[in-house]
Design a protein around this motif. Structure first.
Motif, short mmCIF file in Angstrom:
data_model
loop_
_atom_site.label_atom_id
_atom_site.label_comp_id
_atom_site.label_asym_id
_atom_site.label_seq_id
_atom_site.Cartn_x
_atom_site.Cartn_y
_atom_site.Cartn_z
N ASN A 163 43.72 -0.51 100.43
CA ASN A 163 44.29 -0.65 99.29
C ASN A 163 43.58 -0.68 98.06
O ASN A 163 43.72 -0.67 96.82
CB ASN A 163 44.90 -2.13 99.50
N THR A 164 42.06 -0.58 98.34
CA THR A 164 41.33 -0.39 97.25
C THR A 164 40.83 0.91 96.80
O THR A 164 40.31 1.23 95.89
CB THR A 164 39.90 -0.94 97.59
N LYS A 165 41.80 1.93 97.58
CA LYS A 165 41.67 3.55 97.45
C LYS A 165 40.33 3.82 98.01
O LYS A 165 40.24 5.14 97.77
CB LYS A 165 41.76 3.78 95.89
N GLU B 251 45.95 0.91 103.66
CA GLU B 251 47.12 1.26 102.99
C GLU B 251 48.02 2.47 103.59
O GLU B 251 49.01 2.32 103.73
CB GLU B 251 47.03 1.52 101.66
N TYR C 269 42.99 -4.19 103.00
CA TYR C 269 43.93 -3.86 104.28
C TYR C 269 43.93 -2.40 104.05
O TYR C 269 43.74 -1.63 103.12
CB TYR C 269 45.21 -4.52 104.11
#
Length: 74
Positions: free
Chosen positions: A16-18, A64, A62
């Motif tokens: 989720n942080t890319k 993504e 998490y």
């Protein structure tokens, strides 16, 4: 799924942080929260020092999406 896990070791995932990471080890009790090694930052740059994250101990981070599963029919 019980034997292999949701994200088998070696699976490439986007957090989720890319950031892009490789799954190192599954977590039997929390299959969606394996141990991963982050290899690319959020801009797509390779990290000189990859970092290991146990997603079961980091609730704010998490998976993504599975990069290897995109476009595959199961």
């Amino acid at each position: 799924v019980d034997k292999i896990g949701v994200f088998p070791a070696g699976t490439l995932v986007q957090l989720n942080t890319k950031e892009i990471a490789i799954v190192l080890k599954d977590n039997f009790h929390l299959p969606l929260r394996p141990v991963v090694k982050v290899i690319l930052d959020s801009q797509g740059n390779r990290l000189s020092q990859p970092k290991q994250i146990d997603l079961s101990r980091n609730p704010m981070v998490y998976i993504e999406k599975c990069m290897e599963c995109v476009g595959q029919v199961r």
